[in-house]
Design a protein around this motif. Structure first.
Motif, mmCIF file in Angstrom:
data_model
loop_
_atom_site.group_PDB
_atom_site.id
_atom_site.type_symbol
_atom_site.label_atom_id
_atom_site.label_comp_id
_atom_site.label_asym_id
_atom_site.label_seq_id
_atom_site.Cartn_x
_atom_site.Cartn_y
_atom_site.Cartn_z
ATOM 1 N N THR A 211 0.849 -1.191 0.000
ATOM 2 C CA THR A 211 0.000 0.000 0.000
ATOM 3 C C THR A 211 0.885 1.241 0.000
ATOM 4 N N PRO B 151 1.895 5.130 0.612
ATOM 5 C CA PRO B 151 1.519 6.153 1.605
ATOM 6 C C PRO B 151 0.603 7.202 0.968
ATOM 7 N N ALA B 152 -0.193 7.840 1.783
ATOM 8 C CA ALA B 152 -1.048 8.921 1.288
ATOM 9 C C ALA B 152 -0.175 10.011 0.683
ATOM 10 N N GLY B 153 -0.620 10.518 -0.443
ATOM 11 C CA GLY B 153 0.117 11.587 -1.100
ATOM 12 C C GLY B 153 1.113 11.115 -2.122
ATOM 13 N N ALA C 208 1.476 9.080 -5.507
ATOM 14 C CA ALA C 208 0.672 8.525 -6.594
ATOM 15 C C ALA C 208 1.361 7.313 -7.208
ATOM 16 N N GLY D 59 -6.780 1.946 -6.033
ATOM 17 C CA GLY D 59 -6.645 2.980 -5.029
ATOM 18 C C GLY D 59 -5.172 3.077 -4.635
ATOM 19 N N ARG D 60 -4.886 3.000 -3.344
ATOM 20 C CA ARG D 60 -3.500 3.038 -2.887
ATOM 21 C C ARG D 60 -2.872 1.645 -2.865
ATOM 22 N N ARG D 61 -3.694 0.631 -3.069
ATOM 23 C CA ARG D 61 -3.179 -0.741 -3.050
ATOM 24 C C ARG D 61 -2.577 -1.075 -4.408
ATOM 25 N N GLU E 86 3.529 -0.016 3.140
ATOM 26 C CA GLU E 86 2.772 -0.758 4.135
ATOM 27 C C GLU E 86 2.284 -2.097 3.565
#
Length: 318
Positions: A240, A242-244, A246, A260-262, A289
């Motif tokens: 996964t 991290p947020a932010g 891309a 998504g982030r996965r 992650e």
């Protein structure tokens, strides 16, 4: 070389041989569409496939229960259908369902079967091999499903078979019973028996089989050792972001699919791809992650092959 000498030599080297084997049913349905394989002496060979792939039709030809529509099959160097009297005493067959008289006890059933078996081992020995000796006096109708499978196996072993056919041997067994059966099959292999099994438990095939073949649509679409079959499919890396961060910032050399982030990366060069990914993460000082990297499992290879086969069939029907 005489035919008898050929049969003896073939039986020593490859007790099971199929060459361009075909089986066509009434109406023209071809369940087995020209498959070829051989099983050396002292090997466990697993035949896998989805329902309708042709496994049972193939095994019935090997067991001599039907004549092939084309091609040839040899068991212990002989035609198992036309020379059944010579082949049958030297093989053991464990069907998916034995269908034994329910009122007989386990011991009575085994004794009845032994009376029809050449070179039968002692009944007590056969029941002991599968852990049924304490249940010898119990009626068949009182056995659990797993115990009936044990009885099926005991009867298949009565004749000290050189070739053993096992059709879904551990269906209904608990985890301990399954492991015990695996240990027994390995011991039979180590003692020189040749074993061909079908199973829907891919863990079983991966643990037991020296080699395997996967059937789809009546054909063998993959074959080799479990490691070779798995190595032919791409490994995968999942994590996964991290947020932010891309997914577009990932190295272009990594073929990544984003949900998504996965992220999932499929690759045939797992070590190189993982090294490149970790170097990228270190450079950006980010943590991936849930990072999970692994070679394809036999289950993934099997499902991938089945899906590709279904897509091919759908494309051909358009």
């Amino acid at each position: 070389m005489t035919s008898a000498e050929y049969a003896d030599r073939s039986a020593i080297e490859h007790p099971i041989e199929a060459e361009e084997l075909r089986r066509t049913y009434a109406g023209g349905f071809e369940a087995v569409a020209g498959i070829s394989f051989s099983v050396p002496r002292g090997e466990i060979f697993a035949l896998l496939g989805t329902n309708g792939a042709g496994k049972t039709s193939t095994v019935e030809l090997l067991e001599g229960l039907a004549a092939p529509s084309g091609g040839a099959v040899r068991v212990l160097g002989r035609d198992p259908y036309r020379e059944r009297a010579a082949v049958r005493p030297r093989i053991g067959v464990m069907l998916q369902e034995g269908g034994f008289p329910s009122e007989l006890t386990v011991e009575e059933t085994a004794r009845m079967w032994a009376g029809c078996t050449s070179r039968a081992r002692p009944v007590g020995e056969a029941l002991g091999l599968v852990g049924l000796a304490p249940r010898a006096g119990v009626r068949v109708k009182q056995l659990s499903g797993g115990e009936r499978r044990r009885l099926d196996l005991a009867l298949a072993l009565l004749g000290r078979p050189e070739v053993l056919f096992l059709d879904e041997p551990t269906t209904g067994l608990d985890a301990e019973g399954r492991r015990d059966t695996w240990d027994l099959v390995r011991a039979l292999r180590d003692d020189g028996a040749t074993v061909l099994l079908t199973t829907h438990y891919l863990e079983e095939a991966e643990s037991l089989a020296d080699r395997l073949a996967i059937m789809h649509g009546g054909r063998i679409v993959a074959a080799g050792t479990p490691a070779e079959v798995k190595a032919a499919r791409p490994a995968r890396i999942r994590f996964t972001l991290p947020a932010g961060i891309a997914a577009a910032r990932l190295p272009l050399t990594l073929e990544a699919a984003a949900h998504g982030r996965r992220i999932e990366i499929r690759t045939r060069r797992l070590q190189d791809a993982l090294g490149e990914l970790l170097a990228w993460a270190r450079e950006l000082n980010v943590t991936l992650e849930g990072l999970d990297a692994r070679s394809a499992s036999l289950e993934e290879a099997f499902l991938d092959i089945a899906q590709q086969g279904n897509e091919t069939e759908m494309a051909g029907s358009r």
